[in-house]
Scaffold this motif. Structure first.
Motif, PDB file in Angstrom:
ATOM      1  N   LEU A   1      46.981  50.158  58.326  1.00 22.00           N
ATOM      2  CA  LEU A   1      46.450  48.610  58.313  1.00 22.00           C
ATOM      3  C   LEU A   1      46.189  48.787  55.715  1.00 22.00           C
ATOM      4  N   HIS A   2      46.183  48.173  55.773  1.00 24.93           N
ATOM      5  CA  HIS A   2      45.913  47.824  54.556  1.00 24.93           C
ATOM      6  C   HIS A   2      45.519  46.823  53.775  1.00 24.93           C
ATOM      7  N   ASP A   3      44.331  46.844  52.494  1.00 27.61           N
ATOM      8  CA  ASP A   3      43.487  46.091  51.713  1.00 27.61           C
ATOM      9  C   ASP A   3      44.626  45.425  51.411  1.00 27.61           C
ATOM     10  N   LEU A   4      44.483  43.930  51.408  1.00 31.37           N
ATOM     11  CA  LEU A   4      45.747  42.677  50.288  1.00 31.37           C
ATOM     12  C   LEU A   4      44.169  41.565  50.405  1.00 31.37           C
ATOM     13  N   GLU A   5      44.640  41.578  48.325  1.00 35.72           N
ATOM     14  CA  GLU A   5      43.403  40.467  47.533  1.00 35.72           C
ATOM     15  C   GLU A   5      44.537  39.927  46.739  1.00 35.72           C
ATOM     16  N   VAL A   6      43.628  38.204  47.208  1.00 36.05           N
ATOM     17  CA  VAL A   6      44.436  37.572  46.695  1.00 36.05           C
ATOM     18  C   VAL A   6      43.454  36.940  45.781  1.00 36.05           C
ATOM     19  N   GLU A   7      43.496  36.944  45.208  1.00 33.56           N
ATOM     20  CA  GLU A   7      42.918  36.393  43.494  1.00 33.56           C
ATOM     21  C   GLU A   7      43.309  35.203  43.200  1.00 33.56           C
ATOM     22  N   LEU A   8      42.618  33.975  42.833  1.00 35.19           N
ATOM     23  CA  LEU A   8      43.071  32.708  41.527  1.00 35.19           C
ATOM     24  C   LEU A   8      41.615  33.166  40.561  1.00 35.19           C
ATOM     25  N   LEU A   9      42.724  33.249  39.498  1.00 33.99           N
ATOM     26  CA  LEU A   9      41.651  33.123  38.286  1.00 33.99           C
ATOM     27  C   LEU A   9      42.291  32.765  36.786  1.00 33.99           C
ATOM     28  N   ASP A  10      41.053  31.753  36.358  1.00 33.89           N
ATOM     29  CA  ASP A  10      41.712  31.230  35.411  1.00 33.89           C
ATOM     30  C   ASP A  10      42.342  31.984  34.013  1.00 33.89           C
ATOM     31  N   HIS A  11      43.698  30.944  33.753  1.00 33.35           N
ATOM     32  CA  HIS A  11      45.272  31.598  33.101  1.00 33.35           C
ATOM     33  C   HIS A  11      44.518  31.742  31.722  1.00 33.35           C
ATOM     34  N   GLU A  12      43.736  31.111  31.324  1.00 36.21           N
ATOM     35  CA  GLU A  12      43.670  31.052  29.404  1.00 36.21           C
ATOM     36  C   GLU A  12      42.386  32.359  28.919  1.00 36.21           C
ATOM     37  N   THR A  13      41.030  32.539  30.199  1.00 35.75           N
ATOM     38  CA  THR A  13      39.868  33.441  30.255  1.00 35.75           C
ATOM     39  C   THR A  13      40.678  34.894  31.045  1.00 35.75           C
ATOM     40  N   GLY A  14      40.992  34.479  32.094  1.00 41.37           N
ATOM     41  CA  GLY A  14      41.099  35.780  32.728  1.00 41.37           C
ATOM     42  C   GLY A  14      39.869  35.383  33.786  1.00 41.37           C
ATOM     43  N   GLU A  15      38.740  34.570  33.447  1.00 39.97           N
ATOM     44  CA  GLU A  15      37.358  35.026  34.844  1.00 39.97           C
ATOM     45  C   GLU A  15      38.643  34.702  35.818  1.00 39.97           C
ATOM     46  N   PRO A  16      38.049  35.080  37.020  1.00 38.85           N
ATOM     47  CA  PRO A  16      38.323  35.203  38.422  1.00 38.85           C
ATOM     48  C   PRO A  16      37.491  33.627  38.936  1.00 38.85           C
ATOM     49  N   LEU A  17      38.043  32.803  39.777  1.00 35.21           N
ATOM     50  CA  LEU A  17      37.392  31.889  39.897  1.00 35.21           C
ATOM     51  C   LEU A  17      36.592  32.106  41.884  1.00 35.21           C
ATOM     52  N   ASP A  18      38.206  32.968  42.258  1.00 34.54           N
ATOM     53  CA  ASP A  18      37.957  33.169  43.745  1.00 34.54           C
ATOM     54  C   ASP A  18      39.001  34.318  44.811  1.00 34.54           C
ATOM     55  N   ARG A  19      38.460  34.549  45.494  1.00 34.40           N
ATOM     56  CA  ARG A  19      39.210  35.283  46.407  1.00 34.40           C
ATOM     57  C   ARG A  19      39.199  35.493  47.458  1.00 34.40           C
ATOM     58  N   ASP A  20      40.252  36.437  48.423  1.00 33.57           N
ATOM     59  CA  ASP A  20      40.490  36.104  49.289  1.00 33.57           C
ATOM     60  C   ASP A  20      40.708  37.506  50.295  1.00 33.57           C
TER      61      ASP A  20
END
Length: 826
Positions: free
Chosen positions: A280-299
């Motif tokens: 099994l392998h870890d998979l990370e889905v991230e949602l970022l603010d494009h302008e600031t690079g700030e992480p908004l959410d992840r799965d």
């Protein structure tokens, strides 16, 4: 960054409207503290207001609970976690409401629900403390509201509400119609945007490697976003697996798709149990603010690369039905899974682990999550991934005519989408199945005559569900029902194609009838028996305790179940003399029936490619088809299935009027060796013998016809066929049923020796033939267990049983602790 915190409570439970015949003593004790997740029944039990409905006949005191209107209340504290107070949005997230719920915040109605299988989100308008009330109407309401004609036509209460069908009672379960907040509740605070839906499909495809002959992994991620009202002009980024791949989501867009290919020469493939490893392998889905690079959410997920298909090919016998994983056919051997407790919130990680261990140690590689229960917890599927179980997942339809009202069509579509999205990334998930026995009901139970042209649910199975699967998870396999022949134009339980349920043996004809069938894939079959003695006596306190005493009968939910148990035993044994003999006889007959059926089905390999036993587990202490009872005790039937599911099986079967040694190899390597088959007197004398050699290919069988001198006994009552085979357990074949066999009275020498770890090894030596020697460890102590059962010995042989959980054994081990088949004959 989105923050998640559990809604802290405390919660209280109130009664708004009592049901008929409500218990006045309970009413006087309300309100009570409530547990979330939980149910009304378990809150009342914890408060000491009702007796345990699993014990004796206490269930009969509880129907009013399911016909009442209940209210849960709490006050949410002001946000305090980092990021909560200054978040643009704060939501109350309810992962599961059972079932007809109205959610109000500060006295204002915010949500109405009618589906146990969905999650819900309520925006909270203020960061101040909020009073939350969740009111549950009676789940009986939709059925009670029908007119007489509709109630006669659609006569299952479960068909009018999206709720676990077995709550309304089943032939192994009580009628405990629940209400409550049955899955977790939390607060989510977020800004700009969040991942509203994350679809992760992971598969392996041929064509990887330098020469194009290997496998490559493919990850496809689709997301749906929810934005705050101030963030529609923001560009966002969806990133998969760190910096492996990303995509920019333009302003105002609310969906995105990311495809990642993992070109590995020989992809690290996930395999079912017995076929290979489960990387099994870890998979990370991230949602970022494009302008600031700030992480908004992840799965975050754990995924595995595999290819799963169901091969259906026309042949001389009809049409095959076989799982093919990573290009290899896999013989599916396993169990049907029901909810492990009538109150599912009580099922812990350790409970799931224990039941899956039972399945794994029984040599199973597939579990069917039955449609009258639940879409199971994330933890269940994660453990199946780790252990290598294929999961056959039913949609939540079972044994009922379902009206096709517009509201229900919409609910089913939303429910199906949410659960396909939730489960599709699990490598264990092998098949989506439309329903349990609804096609069979339409064909055999008089439904079509009752309904005529009225819609009955077919639209769900042939339109709504396959459309959702194709849209959300296009590489997944969907099958419209169990049983189902592949088309509504062919009888649903046609043995020559598709999947079948075989219940003629239990219901009418005895288990020998299994030998008359040549099914391609059996997704349900079984035989009933009582739970372990201690499980039964812990739950039922009848005095005297008898097969037909009130509590024992109450814990037998099958129609004519006691009669069918007796009828199934009658060909082999006389009526048991007492309760102890009845208990042992019925447990033994369950084990015999499953051995007989499984060995027959497997002997048809490769014509038959699947045997899924009904059932693995119980939800309460009951006579049932389970091989592990509700206390986690393994019945003798579990040991029978473990032996019959062995990767390499030797069995003696009738073939064209003769007897044959059939060798079944479900592994992926050739099995070669030698065997010797003997006709032996019960006194140990060898009367005839035949040596053979064999070579059985992967996932295949070989049939070796035996000499007439072996097949024809001189004295059927005093002889047995014995096959000793390299790499397989010894096989037996009897020429007469038990009551006709001249069993010698075994003289057993029993020695108990303590061993390291606090266990005890019990060695039994016999100077006579002894069949189905079994040590009932639960009679030695509540926590006792044993590693073996149903051992058959020739004169002069020994067997050793390792007993755990008892310490030092004192006294003589005899009946009812140590039993064998001859005990049941006078």
């Amino acid at each position: 960054m989105l923050t998640r915190t559990a809604a802290p409570g405390p919660w209280t439970l109130h009664l708004d409207t009592p049901g008929p015949d409500a218990d006045q003593a309970v009413l006087a004790g309300l309100p009570v503290a409530a547990t979330v997740p939980g149910t009304v029944h378990t809150d009342l039990l914890a408060a000491g207001l009702i007796d345990d409905p699993y014990l004796d006949r206490n269930e009969l005191l509880t129907p009013w609970i399911g016909r009442s209107r209940w209210r849960y209340e709490t006050t949410l504290p002001a946000p305090g976690a980092p990021g909560e107070a200054d978040a643009e949005r704060t939501d109350l997230v309810l992962d599961g409401l059972d079932t007809l719920a109205t959610v109000s915040v500060d006295g204002v109605e915010r949500l109405r629900t009618r589906n146990m299988f969905r999650s819900y989100r309520v925006p909270l308008d203020s960061v101040d403390a909020a009073h939350v009330a969740v009111v549950f109407d009676s789940p009986w309401g939709p059925f009670d509201a029908l007119d007489d004609e509709a109630r006669r036509a659609f006569d299952s209460p479960s068909a009018h509400i999206r709720k676990m069908a077995c709550n309304f009672g089943w032939d192994w379960g009580p009628t405990l119609v629940t209400a409550g907040i049955w899955r977790p509740v939390r607060i989510e605070s977020w800004s700009v945007a969040r991942l509203a839906e994350t679809r992760v499909e992971v598969r392996a495809e041929r064509g990887g490697g330098h020469d194009g002959a290997g496998w490559r992994g493919v990850v496809e991620v689709g997301v749906e976003l929810e934005r705050t009202s101030t963030a529609h002009d923001a560009e966002l980024v969806v990133r998969v697996a760190g910096a492996t791949a990303s995509v920019v989501v333009p302003a105002a867009e609310t969906s995105a798709q990311v495809v990642v290919e993992v070109p590995v020469a020989d992809a690290d493939l996930w395999w079912p149990r017995g076929s290979g490893a489960q990387p099994l392998h870890d998979l990370e889905v991230e949602l970022l603010d494009h302008e600031t690079g700030e992480p908004l959410d992840r799965d975050d997920r754990r995924v595995g690369f595999r290819s799963v298909e169901v091969r259906r090919e026309a042949d001389a016998d009809g049409e095959s039905f076989a799982f093919v994983v990573n290009g290899r056919p896999v013989a599916a051997l396993g169990f049907n899974w029901i909810p492990d407790d009538c109150f599912p919130h009580r099922v812990t990680h350790d409970d799931v682990a224990a039941r899956l261990c039972d399945a794994a140690e029984a040599n199973a590689n597939i579990l069917r999550v039955w449609g009258g229960g639940l879409y199971e917890s994330d933890d269940f599927y994660a453990q199946c991934d780790e252990l290598g179980f294929l999961v056959w997942q039913d949609f939540a339809f079972a044994c009922a005519l379902y009206p096709e009202h517009e509201w229900m069509l919409q609910e089913v579509e939303a429910e199906a989408r949410e659960n396909v999205v939730r489960l599709m990334s699990h490598p264990s998930l092998a098949i989506w199945n439309g329903n349990n026995e609804n096609w069979l009901g339409w064909d055999d139970w008089g439904w079509k005559e009752r309904l005529g042209d009225q819609p009955w649910g077919e639209r769900y199975y042939l339109d709504v569900l396959p459309r959702v699967v194709a849209d959300v998870s296009p590489h997944a396999f969907y099958w419209p029902g169990s049983p189902y022949s592949g088309t509504p134009e062919v009888y649903s339980n046609d043995r020559s194609r598709g999947v079948v349920h075989l219940w003629d043996g239990w219901n009418e004809q005895g288990y020998q009838v299994f030998a008359d069938d040549r099914p391609r894939f059996v997704s349900e079959f079984g035989w009933q028996g009582p739970p372990a003695w201690r499980t039964l006596t812990d739950a039922v306190h009848d005095d005297p305790l008898l097969p037909d005493s009130p509590g024992v009968l109450h814990h037998q939910k099958a129609v004519d179940g006691s009669l069918k148990l007796a009828r199934g035993l009658a060909p082999y044994f006389d009526e048991p003399a007492d309760m102890a003999d009845w208990h042992w006889a019925m447990q033994l007959n369950q084990a015999r029936a499953l051995t007989f059926a499984i060995e027959h089905f497997r002997s048809l390999r490769p014509l038959n490619m699947g045997s899924i036993v009904w059932q693995l587990n119980d939800c309460w202490p009951v006579a049932s088809w389970a091989v592990v009872d509700s206390a986690g005790r393994r019945r003798p039937a579990w040991f029978a299935v473990r032996a019959a599911f062995a990767p390499r099986l030797a069995t003696i079967q009738p073939r064209d009027g003769e007897l044959a040694l059939v060798l079944v190899n479900d592994g992926h390597e050739e099995w070669a060796g030698s065997a010797i088959v003997r006709r032996v007197g019960l006194d140990g004398r060898v009367l005839a013998e035949q040596p053979v050699t064999f070579a059985v290919g992967p996932v295949a069988g070989q049939t070796l016809t035996l000499d007439p001198a072996l097949s024809a006994p001189g004295d059927a009552a005093a002889e047995v066929l014995v096959a000793d085979v390299d790499g397989a357990a010894r096989a037996f074949r009897y020429f007469a049923v038990d009551r006709e066999l001249a069993y010698p009275r075994p003289r057993l020498e029993v020695k108990a020796v303590p061993v390291d770890g606090g266990d005890v090894e019990v060695t039994v030596t016999t100077d006579t033939f002894v069949r189905d020697l079994t040590l009932h460890a639960d009679r030695l102590g509540a926590g006792a267990a044993v590693d073996e059962a149903l051992v058959t010995l020739l004169p002069g042989e020994s067997a050793t049983f390792r007993v755990t959980g008892v310490g030092v054994l004192a006294g003589t081990l005899a009946a009812p602790v140590l039993r064998h088949a001859a005990d049941l004959l006078t």
